[in-house]
Design a protein around this motif. Sequence first.
Motif, PDB file in Angstrom:
ATOM      1  N   SER A 145      41.033  14.868  52.702  1.00  0.00           N
ATOM      2  CA  SER A 145      41.188  16.293  52.380  1.00  0.00           C
ATOM      3  C   SER A 145      40.119  16.831  51.441  1.00  0.00           C
ATOM      4  CB  SER A 145      42.566  16.524  51.754  1.00  0.00           C
ATOM      5  OG  SER A 145      43.600  16.190  52.655  1.00  0.00           O
ATOM      6  N   THR A 146      39.107  16.049  51.130  1.00  0.00           N
ATOM      7  CA  THR A 146      38.139  16.492  50.115  1.00  0.00           C
ATOM      8  C   THR A 146      37.251  17.638  50.596  1.00  0.00           C
ATOM      9  OG1 THR A 146      36.623  14.739  50.827  1.00  0.00           O
ATOM     10  CG2 THR A 146      38.069  14.261  48.952  1.00  0.00           C
ATOM     11  N   LEU A 147      37.261  17.943  51.898  1.00  0.00           N
ATOM     12  CA  LEU A 147      36.457  19.057  52.399  1.00  0.00           C
ATOM     13  C   LEU A 147      37.216  20.385  52.363  1.00  0.00           C
ATOM     14  CD1 LEU A 147      34.667  17.491  55.517  1.00  0.00           C
ATOM     15  CD2 LEU A 147      33.884  17.583  53.151  1.00  0.00           C
ATOM     16  N   LYS A 148      38.516  20.359  52.060  1.00  0.00           N
ATOM     17  CA  LYS A 148      39.320  21.583  52.126  1.00  0.00           C
ATOM     18  C   LYS A 148      38.826  22.708  51.216  1.00  0.00           C
ATOM     19  CE  LYS A 148      43.610  19.433  53.700  1.00  0.00           C
ATOM     20  NZ  LYS A 148      44.941  18.927  53.303  1.00  0.00           N
ATOM     21  N   ASN A 184      26.670  15.220  62.159  1.00  0.00           N
ATOM     22  CA  ASN A 184      25.661  15.633  63.130  1.00  0.00           C
ATOM     23  C   ASN A 184      26.169  15.664  64.568  1.00  0.00           C
ATOM     24  OD1 ASN A 184      25.903  12.877  63.496  1.00  0.00           O
ATOM     25  ND2 ASN A 184      23.918  12.396  62.602  1.00  0.00           N
ATOM     26  N   GLN A 185      27.498  15.619  64.742  1.00  0.00           N
ATOM     27  CA  GLN A 185      28.066  15.737  66.086  1.00  0.00           C
ATOM     28  C   GLN A 185      28.328  17.206  66.414  1.00  0.00           C
ATOM     29  OE1 GLN A 185      28.368  13.092  68.110  1.00  0.00           O
ATOM     30  NE2 GLN A 185      27.611  11.722  66.509  1.00  0.00           N
ATOM     31  N   THR A 186      28.765  17.466  67.622  1.00  0.00           N
ATOM     32  CA  THR A 186      29.047  18.835  68.046  1.00  0.00           C
ATOM     33  C   THR A 186      30.365  19.320  67.439  1.00  0.00           C
ATOM     34  OG1 THR A 186      30.285  18.119  69.999  1.00  0.00           O
ATOM     35  CG2 THR A 186      27.877  18.399  70.235  1.00  0.00           C
ATOM     36  N   PRO A 187      30.562  20.648  67.354  1.00  0.00           N
ATOM     37  CA  PRO A 187      31.846  21.157  66.854  1.00  0.00           C
ATOM     38  C   PRO A 187      33.026  20.647  67.676  1.00  0.00           C
ATOM     39  CG  PRO A 187      30.212  22.909  66.911  1.00  0.00           C
ATOM     40  CD  PRO A 187      29.586  21.719  67.587  1.00  0.00           C
ATOM     41  N   GLU A 188      32.825  20.503  68.991  1.00  0.00           N
ATOM     42  CA  GLU A 188      33.914  20.020  69.847  1.00  0.00           C
ATOM     43  C   GLU A 188      34.300  18.592  69.492  1.00  0.00           C
ATOM     44  OE1 GLU A 188      31.953  23.411  71.404  1.00  0.00           O
ATOM     45  OE2 GLU A 188      31.102  21.431  70.940  1.00  0.00           O
ATOM     46  N   HIS A 189      33.341  17.813  69.034  1.00  0.00           N
ATOM     47  CA  HIS A 189      33.627  16.426  68.660  1.00  0.00           C
ATOM     48  C   HIS A 189      34.606  16.362  67.486  1.00  0.00           C
ATOM     49  CE1 HIS A 189      32.838  12.151  67.807  1.00  0.00           C
ATOM     50  NE2 HIS A 189      32.770  12.513  66.540  1.00  0.00           N
ATOM     51  N   TYR A 190      34.416  17.245  66.510  1.00  0.00           N
ATOM     52  CA  TYR A 190      35.270  17.215  65.312  1.00  0.00           C
ATOM     53  C   TYR A 190      36.557  18.014  65.505  1.00  0.00           C
ATOM     54  CZ  TYR A 190      30.939  15.566  63.166  1.00  0.00           C
ATOM     55  OH  TYR A 190      29.807  14.854  62.869  1.00  0.00           O
ATOM     56  N   GLY A 191      36.459  19.166  66.151  1.00  0.00           N
ATOM     57  CA  GLY A 191      37.633  19.990  66.363  1.00  0.00           C
ATOM     58  C   GLY A 191      38.237  20.499  65.062  1.00  0.00           C
ATOM     59  N   LEU A 192      39.490  20.940  65.145  1.00  0.00           N
ATOM     60  CA  LEU A 192      40.180  21.487  63.978  1.00  0.00           C
ATOM     61  C   LEU A 192      40.453  20.420  62.925  1.00  0.00           C
ATOM     62  CD1 LEU A 192      42.700  23.874  65.772  1.00  0.00           C
ATOM     63  CD2 LEU A 192      40.640  24.513  64.494  1.00  0.00           C
ATOM     64  N   GLY A 193      40.336  19.156  63.308  1.00  0.00           N
ATOM     65  CA  GLY A 193      40.540  18.075  62.341  1.00  0.00           C
ATOM     66  C   GLY A 193      39.408  17.933  61.341  1.00  0.00           C
ATOM     67  N   LEU A 194      38.346  18.731  61.502  1.00  0.00           N
ATOM     68  CA  LEU A 194      37.205  18.617  60.591  1.00  0.00           C
ATOM     69  C   LEU A 194      37.619  18.872  59.151  1.00  0.00           C
ATOM     70  CD1 LEU A 194      34.164  18.264  60.193  1.00  0.00           C
ATOM     71  CD2 LEU A 194      33.879  20.702  60.672  1.00  0.00           C
ATOM     72  N   THR A 195      38.503  19.831  58.929  1.00  0.00           N
ATOM     73  CA  THR A 195      38.920  20.135  57.563  1.00  0.00           C
ATOM     74  C   THR A 195      39.844  19.074  56.981  1.00  0.00           C
ATOM     75  OG1 THR A 195      39.761  21.914  56.148  1.00  0.00           O
ATOM     76  CG2 THR A 195      40.969  21.471  58.181  1.00  0.00           C
ATOM     77  N   LEU A 196      40.362  18.191  57.848  1.00  0.00           N
ATOM     78  CA  LEU A 196      41.229  17.103  57.380  1.00  0.00           C
ATOM     79  C   LEU A 196      40.488  15.777  57.304  1.00  0.00           C
ATOM     80  CD1 LEU A 196      44.481  17.905  59.420  1.00  0.00           C
ATOM     81  CD2 LEU A 196      43.695  18.867  57.254  1.00  0.00           C
ATOM     82  N   GLY A 197      39.183  15.791  57.624  1.00  0.00           N
ATOM     83  CA  GLY A 197      38.390  14.571  57.460  1.00  0.00           C
ATOM     84  C   GLY A 197      38.104  13.830  58.737  1.00  0.00           C
ATOM     85  N   SER A 198      37.982  14.548  59.878  1.00  0.00           N
ATOM     86  CA  SER A 198      37.730  13.849  61.140  1.00  0.00           C
ATOM     87  C   SER A 198      36.276  13.382  61.256  1.00  0.00           C
ATOM     88  CB  SER A 198      38.057  14.755  62.326  1.00  0.00           C
ATOM     89  OG  SER A 198      37.235  15.919  62.316  1.00  0.00           O
TER      90      SER A 198
END
Length: 772
Positions: free
Chosen positions: A359-362, A448-462
């Motif tokens: 969660s450190t990116l929140k 450095n991956q695409t937005p689709e790779h991370y998805g909405l989980g990016l803000t949770l640390g994906s």
Amino acid sequence: MKLISRSLTKIKHTSKVILAVLLICLIVRLLPYFAPIRATDIAQNQLAMQFSDRNGLPLGTLLTRDQEHTSVVPLNQVSPQFINAILAAEDGSFYHHGALDMKAVIRASKEAIHAKRFVSGASTITMQLARMLDPLPRSFSGKLSEIWLSWRLTAGMNKDEILAAYINRLPMGGNIYGVEAAAQTYFSIPASELNLAQASLLAAIPNNPTYFNPYEHWERLKQRQKYVLNRMVQENYISASSTIAARTHTEKVVFQSRQRGIIAAAHFLFWLANQFDKTQTEQNSPIRTTINRPLQQFVEAQVQHVISSLAANNVHDAAALVIDNRTGEVLAYVGSPDYFNEVKLGRNDGVQALRQPGSTLKPFIYELALEKNLIRPNTILADIPAHYAIPGAKLYSPTDYTERFLGPVRVRIALANSLNVPAVRVLEKVGVQTFLERLHQLGFEHLNQTPEHYGLGLTLGSGEVSLWELAHAYLTIARQGDATPLVSIFSNSPIQNPKSKIQNPTIWQLITNILSDRHARATAFGVDSVLNLPFPSAVKTGTSSNFRDTWTVGFTTDYTVATWVGNFNGEPMRQVSGVTGAAPLWNRIMLHLHEHQEPADFPSPEGLVQLPVCAISGLRPTPDCTSVVQEYFYPEDKNNYERENQFNLPPEYDEWLAKQQQSNFSSTNLRILSPHHGDLFLVYPGEEAKQKLEFKLVGNKSAPVEWWLNGEKLDTQSANSLFWYLRPGNWTLSARSGEMSDKVSFQVELANLKPTRRGFSISNSPVKRNRP
């Protein structure tokens, strides 16, 4: 005969061609042995690196790949005393002869004939350099090769270049090579500062480094020094009429018993050396780093202590980074509990390793949403079950590790308690692409991956980031959006990036205010957790999936501290989260940093106003509000605040409300949760007596409730829920309890077709059809 003659002619021609080719190949093969050798041809690239901390305390020396301690300095950075001493001792006529000193050769030959043995040598400095470059056996052929190489050196280099190459290769005892390495090792000074006594002692060593070892054979070295000083007098480097040589010989010189190898910050030194290798940047030795050695050693000890205390929880590794907020200088850098423990993967660098940040990116998604005016400081977010359809994957349903939902929450509460669903909802508003671009701007280059790779989980640390990148990003928060590079040495560092300003500092001040609010995070962490310090501090924790990584990153007005606790081998920890894993280490470092002086208070968000709100609803307090707190508002939102007198939750909260044993949001309101206003239900012919619809409300748990359908009172003993058999028609349902009431309208239509049942049963619940 003509045919034979032609054949012989062709053979002769072919033989000449072959001989010519062979001759050319031979010339090409031998050409390098005739070509002059220039200084660039023999440049020393593999050098040892010496490092000191910010105050000049040694951190350690990284040897060459051959485990040699070698340093290189230009001739003008070597003490003239040493240059004179080594010339006098090894080749007094160096500047007056070529590759060979013919006078010395003749003299040595005569002495050898007379004594029937070699009494003195005739090797010049150039010949000694040739021997250093290409060591050969002391045979006649070896001597000829040495002389030939000396001529090539003389043909391609001037005297100063030859002398510089020589003194930077001198064997100075053990694995020490070159005058600079010797001066630093034996006296802790650069070669430029050597005095006559020190210079004459060092010039005495190369004649036989083992025999004249200063630590083991001091008297032998002193005798050799006496010879060097006498030679300096003979060569007029020291006045013959003075007693300088005698005084120098008796002068007390202390060879320091320095700690060899790496003293502190091993991971940092190897990481830094690797940066120099990548940039091919020449550095003076020793390299003065920004590390504070006493602080570094304290942090190293705390890392080991915290890991020991968590051993029962299957925790083996940790890392920490300490940054000066004012300058961006790295004060402490610990990559693992013990760099030299290979069994426990100690050489892995937890500061640079890529791990999921939890969660450190929140804080960064909330800052960006505030910046783009997608949310306001007083916005109410929904912490309720949510489901997202992801192509080619399972339905994504974010939840917190407690698997509980708080319902409507303020932005402050959502961020401070690290709630997952509100963060995902905010990211959905911002967009993954936009958020990813902001993270790149903050220095997260490994995402450095695409937005689709991370998805909405990016803000949770994906994604995967490093502790270095996290510390750098939180430094930007601490500096109110004034991004600055992390600095590791006191010079023009090749690692630095240009400064940049990231939007309005007011928003960063608000994020800081939230992260430093111990009462706002009390729901998840309690008021008196390890995150709370006796002085103003902002902090955020993070835990990756399956408890493989725990993080705590935070700052005061003076310092930013980032810590990671986990396992390099990827094993999950047992019952360890950010607040129990990395937070205790963060707490210890922060307390130590501010042991003698507390940090200043964080500045209040500029241009915002504080207004009282109900802690539960986030709205203007009402008489039944049990807890009132202050919240920041934009001045233009003040009018809306004053007009608000009740909070009606939208239908998206119905599922959550239905599961609450008591709702603080409906204590002054009655709310029908089922059916929704405008619903349309289908009833199949012949099924009227089987299909039921639940009437359900929230907001009243004890007072009697009256249910009315199309103006007709229903007979029921259930206060908050009852079931009604479907009948076609337009219906208005109302619920009354005292002065509270609620009303919805819905329709029931007769369906044309009866559903087919194959392989599964259909419940007697009504079928609801979505309206277009």
